[in-house]
Design a protein around this motif. Structure first.
Motif, PDB file in Angstrom:
ATOM      1  N   UNK A  37      13.321  -0.259   3.865  1.00 36.04           N
ATOM      2  CA  UNK A  37      13.757  -0.969   2.662  1.00 36.04           C
ATOM      3  C   UNK A  37      13.492  -2.472   2.804  1.00 36.04           C
ATOM      4  N   UNK A  38      12.828  -3.048   1.799  1.00 39.45           N
ATOM      5  CA  UNK A  38      12.620  -4.495   1.780  1.00 39.45           C
ATOM      6  C   UNK A  38      11.585  -4.994   2.760  1.00 39.45           C
ATOM      7  N   UNK A  39      10.859  -4.060   3.413  1.00 43.45           N
ATOM      8  CA  UNK A  39       9.841  -4.502   4.384  1.00 43.45           C
ATOM      9  C   UNK A  39       8.509  -3.811   4.098  1.00 43.45           C
ATOM     10  N   UNK A  40       7.475  -4.224   4.863  1.00 44.31           N
ATOM     11  CA  UNK A  40       6.146  -3.626   4.671  1.00 44.31           C
ATOM     12  C   UNK A  40       6.054  -2.290   5.408  1.00 44.31           C
ATOM     13  N   UNK A  41       5.062  -1.489   5.019  1.00 47.22           N
ATOM     14  CA  UNK A  41       4.753  -0.257   5.737  1.00 47.22           C
ATOM     15  C   UNK A  41       4.416  -0.612   7.182  1.00 47.22           C
ATOM     16  N   UNK A  42       5.065   0.095   8.108  1.00 46.85           N
ATOM     17  CA  UNK A  42       4.890  -0.192   9.532  1.00 46.85           C
ATOM     18  C   UNK A  42       3.682   0.548  10.106  1.00 46.85           C
ATOM     19  N   UNK A  43       3.104   1.438   9.278  1.00 47.50           N
ATOM     20  CA  UNK A  43       2.037   2.322   9.765  1.00 47.50           C
ATOM     21  C   UNK A  43       0.733   1.980   9.056  1.00 47.50           C
ATOM     22  N   UNK A  44      -0.382   1.954   9.820  1.00 49.83           N
ATOM     23  CA  UNK A  44      -1.692   1.667   9.225  1.00 49.83           C
ATOM     24  C   UNK A  44      -2.463   2.952   9.009  1.00 49.83           C
ATOM     25  N   UNK A  45      -3.126   3.057   7.849  1.00 50.21           N
ATOM     26  CA  UNK A  45      -4.072   4.144   7.587  1.00 50.21           C
ATOM     27  C   UNK A  45      -5.308   3.501   6.963  1.00 50.21           C
ATOM     28  N   UNK A  46      -6.487   3.958   7.377  1.00 50.91           N
ATOM     29  CA  UNK A  46      -7.731   3.388   6.851  1.00 50.91           C
ATOM     30  C   UNK A  46      -7.827   3.582   5.339  1.00 50.91           C
ATOM     31  N   UNK A  47      -8.391   2.604   4.669  1.00 51.92           N
ATOM     32  CA  UNK A  47      -8.628   2.712   3.213  1.00 51.92           C
ATOM     33  C   UNK A  47      -9.674   3.789   2.938  1.00 51.92           C
ATOM     34  N   UNK A  48     -10.435   4.158   3.983  1.00 51.21           N
ATOM     35  CA  UNK A  48     -11.482   5.170   3.831  1.00 51.21           C
ATOM     36  C   UNK A  48     -10.974   6.591   4.061  1.00 51.21           C
ATOM     37  N   UNK A  49      -9.686   6.712   4.396  1.00 55.23           N
ATOM     38  CA  UNK A  49      -9.162   8.041   4.755  1.00 55.23           C
ATOM     39  C   UNK A  49      -9.245   8.976   3.552  1.00 55.23           C
ATOM     40  N   UNK A  50      -9.742  10.213   3.767  1.00 51.10           N
ATOM     41  CA  UNK A  50      -9.893  11.122   2.617  1.00 51.10           C
ATOM     42  C   UNK A  50      -9.035  12.385   2.745  1.00 51.10           C
ATOM     43  N   UNK A  51      -8.208  12.494   3.775  1.00 44.36           N
ATOM     44  CA  UNK A  51      -7.229  13.585   3.900  1.00 44.36           C
ATOM     45  C   UNK A  51      -7.881  14.945   3.657  1.00 44.36           C
TER      46      UNK A  51
END
Ligand code: TA6
Length: 277
Positions: A37-51
């Motif tokens: 709450x009130x903070x940034x996402x602590x986890x990084x995922x590539x913008x290229x990720x296609x799941x």
């Protein structure tokens, strides 16, 4: 908490609470978001990720099991098999200060060639002001088994060249098969970095321009600090342009001389806990 599905058909558990938002894909039991709450996402995922089905996510917290890295049998998949298989959602418990999400890996999905043992593998995510990840191996068979594993956590940074990691001083690391080398200073990044620390302290702090992240481990003496830098990031899947500048991995591990041996009837839990401080 709800189970939802992407357009590409992958199911994920969506956690939306007053404390935080989170997301865990059933494939790989792969956490891809933890936003307190009130903070940034602590986890990084590539913008290229296609799941995609059967493909590891570039980011999040890949579960490397039942081996870490390149196997001695070189054509076995890097970082084991658990991160590409579909785990089963077992239980969600909503407390007032945290939410627990537990998944297990159906061992019928694991090729016996890679894992001939009778065992249970479960992961519990505890969402609250921090995210805690507990990976538990239970030996259900008649013989002890030994394995290596890691929670391969990807963290965000607005600028890797302005990022440092403290708390590794005093330990030793192997890198690119060389070493061990003594780690006397705070770690900065100016090249491909792939350090495997043994006997590392239990707590590190990642200093980024946007905030400090505390990373704690339990039942783990080893950890891995990784940034692919330019060339390697261009060779790996799903790294966009200069994304190496906006991520780093600090992985809670049981690797090298920290491999775990679980006796019949016993369990081992590898834990990592992450939070903004
Ligand atoms: O943890 C560091 C590392 O072993 C690197 O050597 C690199 O292979 C990275 O993991 C990512 O591996 P992946 O199979 O997820 O592309």
């Amino acid at each position: 908490v709800s189970i939802q599905r992407t357009e590409s058909g992958l199911e994920y558990i969506q956690v939306d609470s007053s404390l935080c938002h989170g997301k865990v894909f059933l494939q790989g039991a792969q956490l891809t978001e933890f936003t307190p709450k009130g903070q940034d996402n602590l986890i990084w995922v590539s913008a290229d990720e296609d799941y995609l089905e059967g493909k590891a996510v570039r980011g999040g917290i890949p579960i490397c099991w039942p081996w870490f890295g390149v196997h001695s049998d070189a054509d076995w998949p890097i970082h084991g098999v658990a991160r590409k298989l579909v785990w089963r959602a077992e239980e969600v418990i909503e407390h007032d200060t945290h939410i627990e999400v537990r998944l297990s890996l159906p061992m019928t999905l694991v090729d016996e060639t890679y894992w001939p043992h009778q065992s249970k593998l479960e992961v519990t995510f505890v969402f609250g002001e921090s995210i805690e990840v507990r990976l538990t191996n239970t030996n259900l068979g008649p013989q002890a088994f030994t394995l290596t594993q890691a929670l391969h956590t990807y963290f965000p940074t607005s600028d890797i060249s302005e990022t440092s990691v403290e708390g590794l001083q005093g330990s030793q690391y192997i890198e690119f098969g060389e070493g061990p080398f003594a780690q006397n200073e705070v770690v900065y990044f100016a090249r491909e970095t792939d350090m495997v620390y043994t006997q590392a302290p239990a707590v590190q702090v990642i200093n980024t321009p946007k905030g400090r992240i505390e990373v704690t481990r339990e039942n783990s003496q080893s950890c891995v600090l990784w940034n692919p830098w330019i060339e390697k990031s261009q060779r790996l899947s799903n790294f966009k342009d200069d994304e190496y500048l906006s991520m780093l991995c600090l992985e809670a591990a049981n690797v090298m001389d920290d491999a775990i041996t679980v006796q019949p009837g016993e369990s081992h839990t590898l834990t990592t806990r992450l939070r903004w401080i």
